[in-house]
Write a protein that holds these residues in place. Structure first.
Motif, PDB file in Angstrom:
ATOM      1  N   ALA A 129       0.744  -1.220  -0.054  1.00  0.00           N
ATOM      2  CA  ALA A 129      -0.068  -0.011  -0.095  1.00  0.00           C
ATOM      3  C   ALA A 129       0.959   1.358   0.014  1.00  0.00           C
ATOM      4  CB  ALA A 129      -0.756   0.067   1.463  1.00  0.00           C
ATOM      5  N   ASP A 130       1.836   1.285   0.795  1.00  0.00           N
ATOM      6  CA  ASP A 130       2.677   2.306   0.770  1.00  0.00           C
ATOM      7  C   ASP A 130       3.409   2.561  -0.635  1.00  0.00           C
ATOM      8  OD1 ASP A 130       2.234   3.177   3.229  1.00  0.00           O
ATOM      9  OD2 ASP A 130       4.118   1.903   4.311  1.00  0.00           O
ATOM     10  N   LYS A 131       3.928   1.464  -1.025  1.00  0.00           N
ATOM     11  CA  LYS A 131       4.573   1.517  -2.537  1.00  0.00           C
ATOM     12  C   LYS A 131       3.468   2.093  -3.563  1.00  0.00           C
ATOM     13  CE  LYS A 131       7.868  -2.119  -2.162  1.00  0.00           C
ATOM     14  NZ  LYS A 131       8.502  -3.243  -2.499  1.00  0.00           N
ATOM     15  N   LEU A 132       2.446   1.771  -3.310  1.00  0.00           N
ATOM     16  CA  LEU A 132       1.394   2.246  -4.415  1.00  0.00           C
ATOM     17  C   LEU A 132       1.047   3.905  -4.328  1.00  0.00           C
ATOM     18  CD1 LEU A 132      -1.362  -0.548  -3.804  1.00  0.00           C
ATOM     19  CD2 LEU A 132      -0.183  -0.380  -5.778  1.00  0.00           C
ATOM     20  N   ARG A 133       1.021   4.337  -2.935  1.00  0.00           N
ATOM     21  CA  ARG A 133       1.149   5.735  -2.903  1.00  0.00           C
ATOM     22  C   ARG A 133       2.338   6.376  -3.202  1.00  0.00           C
ATOM     23  NH1 ARG A 133       1.697   5.813   2.277  1.00  0.00           N
ATOM     24  NH2 ARG A 133       4.000   6.501   2.208  1.00  0.00           N
ATOM     25  N   GLU A 134       3.359   5.813  -2.799  1.00  0.00           N
ATOM     26  CA  GLU A 134       4.714   6.525  -3.441  1.00  0.00           C
ATOM     27  C   GLU A 134       4.957   6.448  -4.899  1.00  0.00           C
ATOM     28  OE1 GLU A 134       7.415   4.054  -1.122  1.00  0.00           O
ATOM     29  OE2 GLU A 134       6.828   4.909   0.586  1.00  0.00           O
ATOM     30  N   SER A 135       4.483   5.551  -5.686  1.00  0.00           N
ATOM     31  CA  SER A 135       4.482   5.397  -7.001  1.00  0.00           C
ATOM     32  C   SER A 135       3.303   6.313  -7.734  1.00  0.00           C
ATOM     33  CB  SER A 135       4.336   4.071  -7.426  1.00  0.00           C
ATOM     34  OG  SER A 135       3.180   3.486  -7.349  1.00  0.00           O
ATOM     35  N   GLY A 136       2.522   6.901  -7.040  1.00  0.00           N
ATOM     36  CA  GLY A 136       1.816   7.842  -7.725  1.00  0.00           C
ATOM     37  C   GLY A 136       0.162   7.459  -8.016  1.00  0.00           C
ATOM     38  N   PHE A 137      -0.353   6.217  -7.555  1.00  0.00           N
ATOM     39  CA  PHE A 137      -1.688   5.739  -7.724  1.00  0.00           C
ATOM     40  C   PHE A 137      -2.534   6.720  -6.968  1.00  0.00           C
ATOM     41  CE2 PHE A 137       0.351   1.598  -8.991  1.00  0.00           C
ATOM     42  CZ  PHE A 137      -0.691   1.504 -10.142  1.00  0.00           C
ATOM     43  N   ILE A 138      -3.528   7.073  -7.619  1.00  0.00           N
ATOM     44  CA  ILE A 138      -4.540   8.276  -6.693  1.00  0.00           C
ATOM     45  C   ILE A 138      -5.834   7.410  -6.475  1.00  0.00           C
ATOM     46  CG2 ILE A 138      -3.713  10.170  -7.843  1.00  0.00           C
ATOM     47  CD1 ILE A 138      -6.202  10.270  -9.843  1.00  0.00           C
ATOM     48  N   TYR A 139      -6.043   6.243  -7.147  1.00  0.00           N
ATOM     49  CA  TYR A 139      -7.264   5.362  -6.782  1.00  0.00           C
ATOM     50  C   TYR A 139      -6.899   3.882  -6.741  1.00  0.00           C
ATOM     51  CZ  TYR A 139     -11.945   3.590  -6.788  1.00  0.00           C
ATOM     52  OH  TYR A 139     -13.219   2.796  -6.756  1.00  0.00           O
ATOM     53  N   VAL A 140      -7.504   3.075  -5.805  1.00  0.00           N
ATOM     54  CA  VAL A 140      -7.377   1.983  -6.042  1.00  0.00           C
ATOM     55  C   VAL A 140      -8.953   1.000  -5.531  1.00  0.00           C
ATOM     56  CG1 VAL A 140      -6.555  -0.341  -4.654  1.00  0.00           C
ATOM     57  CG2 VAL A 140      -5.028   1.666  -4.861  1.00  0.00           C
ATOM     58  N   GLY A 141      -9.408   0.353  -6.908  1.00  0.00           N
ATOM     59  CA  GLY A 141     -10.522  -0.211  -6.659  1.00  0.00           C
ATOM     60  C   GLY A 141     -10.410  -1.840  -6.531  1.00  0.00           C
ATOM     61  N   VAL A 142     -10.891  -2.229  -5.251  1.00  0.00           N
ATOM     62  CA  VAL A 142     -10.798  -3.346  -4.890  1.00  0.00           C
ATOM     63  C   VAL A 142     -12.033  -4.465  -5.469  1.00  0.00           C
ATOM     64  CG1 VAL A 142     -10.691  -5.283  -3.250  1.00  0.00           C
ATOM     65  CG2 VAL A 142      -8.944  -3.092  -3.370  1.00  0.00           C
ATOM     66  N   SER A 143     -11.748  -5.342  -6.280  1.00  0.00           N
ATOM     67  CA  SER A 143     -13.112  -6.398  -6.520  1.00  0.00           C
ATOM     68  C   SER A 143     -13.507  -7.007  -5.439  1.00  0.00           C
ATOM     69  CB  SER A 143     -12.765  -7.066  -7.551  1.00  0.00           C
ATOM     70  OG  SER A 143     -12.457  -6.508  -8.864  1.00  0.00           O
ATOM     71  N   ILE A 144     -14.915  -6.722  -4.759  1.00  0.00           N
ATOM     72  CA  ILE A 144     -15.426  -7.560  -3.853  1.00  0.00           C
ATOM     73  C   ILE A 144     -16.993  -7.934  -4.252  1.00  0.00           C
ATOM     74  CG2 ILE A 144     -16.050  -7.536  -1.575  1.00  0.00           C
ATOM     75  CD1 ILE A 144     -13.672  -6.411  -0.536  1.00  0.00           C
ATOM     76  N   ASP A 145     -17.367  -9.028  -4.420  1.00  0.00           N
ATOM     77  CA  ASP A 145     -18.629  -9.355  -5.145  1.00  0.00           C
ATOM     78  C   ASP A 145     -19.539 -10.204  -3.974  1.00  0.00           C
ATOM     79  OD1 ASP A 145     -18.195  -8.476  -7.792  1.00  0.00           O
ATOM     80  OD2 ASP A 145     -16.499 -10.013  -7.460  1.00  0.00           O
ATOM     81  N   GLY A 146     -19.669  -9.643  -2.742  1.00  0.00           N
ATOM     82  CA  GLY A 146     -20.656 -10.142  -1.620  1.00  0.00           C
ATOM     83  C   GLY A 146     -19.779 -10.231  -0.376  1.00  0.00           C
ATOM     84  N   LEU A 147     -20.672 -10.646   0.341  1.00  0.00           N
ATOM     85  CA  LEU A 147     -20.155 -11.203   1.831  1.00  0.00           C
ATOM     86  C   LEU A 147     -19.129 -12.202   1.878  1.00  0.00           C
ATOM     87  CD1 LEU A 147     -23.456 -10.377   3.556  1.00  0.00           C
ATOM     88  CD2 LEU A 147     -21.425  -8.851   3.508  1.00  0.00           C
ATOM     89  N   LYS A 149     -18.766 -15.672   2.298  1.00  0.00           N
ATOM     90  CA  LYS A 149     -18.858 -16.866   1.849  1.00  0.00           C
ATOM     91  C   LYS A 149     -19.170 -16.812   0.188  1.00  0.00           C
ATOM     92  CE  LYS A 149     -21.913 -20.835   2.144  1.00  0.00           C
ATOM     93  NZ  LYS A 149     -23.180 -21.722   2.892  1.00  0.00           N
ATOM     94  N   THR A 150     -19.936 -15.721  -0.063  1.00  0.00           N
ATOM     95  CA  THR A 150     -20.315 -15.558  -1.377  1.00  0.00           C
ATOM     96  C   THR A 150     -19.122 -14.879  -2.363  1.00  0.00           C
ATOM     97  OG1 THR A 150     -22.657 -15.045  -1.041  1.00  0.00           O
ATOM     98  CG2 THR A 150     -21.869 -14.162  -3.240  1.00  0.00           C
ATOM     99  N   ASN A 151     -18.310 -14.262  -1.845  1.00  0.00           N
ATOM    100  CA  ASN A 151     -17.194 -13.596  -2.427  1.00  0.00           C
ATOM    101  C   ASN A 151     -16.078 -14.661  -2.681  1.00  0.00           C
ATOM    102  OD1 ASN A 151     -15.566 -11.339  -3.316  1.00  0.00           O
ATOM    103  ND2 ASN A 151     -14.211 -12.187  -1.903  1.00  0.00           N
TER     104      ASN A 151
END
Length: 387
Positions: A129-147, A149-151
């Motif tokens: 996460a620190d490397k993502l910030r340091e390299s310039g990412f302004i947004y991180v979208g994480v794929s989660i498709d339910g609670l 058990k479902t996910n």
């Protein structure tokens, strides 16, 4: 991509930073400029490799090789920077499996590009996460498709939800804007309210609901019904207004431009300035595939969007992306930029809003007719005729 929250409340979280450049006006100047521009939001699929095996993956990712070299990607970034594209979205497979991803993001950031990341989140430790910030990412979208058990059933790996959600929190705590990407299917539609409430309480600023697009391993048999879709959007409209008071989570929908029209129709009798809502949809809504949205896969093939890998417009190893995009020889690209002239069917061709919406063309293609009706449009015949 339609921000119901911005459209209905005038407020937004991630969109203010990414799309609007901090312009907090209802219809920012930047949005109007993007509508007229042929500089597309670009999805760059860095790799076909993935550490999960999701049942609805549009890229059919798994053990595929990386494809483009570091230097090839950097040359592409130079070209995209010359076009001044609004956002460069690193995707996959799982893009964090590319060892050079931080180097590439740093390079793109120095070239003036806004970088965002589409990831399954399971590899985002505190250090990552620190490397993502340091390299310039302004947004991180994480794929989660339910609670959980479902996910985990979706992802094909036990414990995927826990690891993904912790990765989301790690990115948030590192100071990066974050959000969830939730693809709705008949298996998880009932869990949408619970997932939204969960991330709102954790102060995750964005929830993107993706309508299913049959591609890769996804199929129409996994989709929800028209009635379920309409009921779901009713809920999201109400929730976007409610959450704007109690929390700071922005709700968006993706890959069904009818959502913007429906939100306008639902609210036009409630707001004196409802025409502002329609104006917003006019600039933000509609299927931008092949015009305001592009995809480049890990072998350098250019596609109208990330769900359309069965059609290639060119390859960046043979010709610059800018040439492929700005001087199209590909018939599909040319037609997508004038799609209203080709629409047919009982809904799309006769809809009074087809200059704003026009359906999601690749979904119509999967149903059997590229220029026919979008099978996921849930507007009634009265609504599409303005009655």
């Amino acid at each position: 991509m339609i921000s119901l929250t911005k459209m209905l409340t005038g407020e937004a979280t991630v969109s203010e930073k990414i799309t609007y450049n901090g312009d907090r006006s209802y219809l920012p100047k930047k949005l109007k400029e993007l509508r007229k521009s042929l500089s597309p939001v670009t999805v760059l699929n860095l790799t076909g490799k993935c550490n999960l095996r999701c049942i609805h993956c549009y890229a059919d990712a798994g053990k595929g090789e990386a494809g483009l070299s570091t230097e090839e990607v950097k040359r592409l970034i130079d070209d995209l920077a010359s076009l001044k594209i609004p956002v460069l979205l690193f995707s996959g497979g799982e893009p964090l499996l590319r060892e050079d991803i931080f180097e590439l993001a740093s390079y793109a950031t120095k070239k003036g590009l806004k970088c965002s990341l589409s990831t399954n989140g399971t590899l985002i430790t505190e250090e990552v996460a620190d490397k993502l910030r340091e390299s310039g990412f302004i947004y991180v979208g994480v794929s989660i498709d339910g609670l959980p058990k479902t996910n985990d059933r979706f992802r094909g790996v036990r414990g995927a939800f826990e690891r993904a959600f912790q990765g989301l929190l790690n990115a948030r705590d590192a100071g990066i804007m974050t959000g969830i990407r939730f693809t709705v299917t008949k298996y998880n539609v009932g869990e949408v309210p619970d997932v939204i409430q969960l991330i709102a309480e954790e102060e995750i600023p964005r929830f993107c609901l993706y309508h299913l697009v049959p591609s890769g391993r996804a199929d129409f048999s996994d989709d929800i019904s028209i009635g379920e879709r309409r009921k779901l959007i009713d809920f999201l409209i109400d929730a976007s207004i409610r959450l704007s008071d109690d929390y700071k989570t922005e709700l968006l929908t993706v890959d069904n431009p009818a959502d913007g029209i429906y939100a306008y129709l639902k609210t036009r009798d409630l707001y004196e300035d409802a025409e502002k809502v329609l104006e917003f949809v006019r600039f933000r809504g509609g299927d931008g595939s092949g015009e305001r949205l592009a995809s480049i896969d890990f072998e350098g093939n250019v596609h109208p969007n990330q769900f359309w890998w069965d059609h290639t417009c060119g390859n960046i190893r043979d010709e610059k992306f800018s040439e492929i995009w700005l001087n199209p020889k590909d018939e599909l690209l040319i037609k997508l930029r004038n799609k209203r002239a080709y629409l047919r069917g009982e809904k799309c061709s006769k809809c009074i809003y087809n200059d704003i919406c026009g359906g999601f063309r690749v979904r119509a293609l999967r149903a059997g007719d590229l220029w026919g009706d979008d099978p996921d449009c849930y507007l009634t015949s009265e609504e599409i005729r303005g009655k």
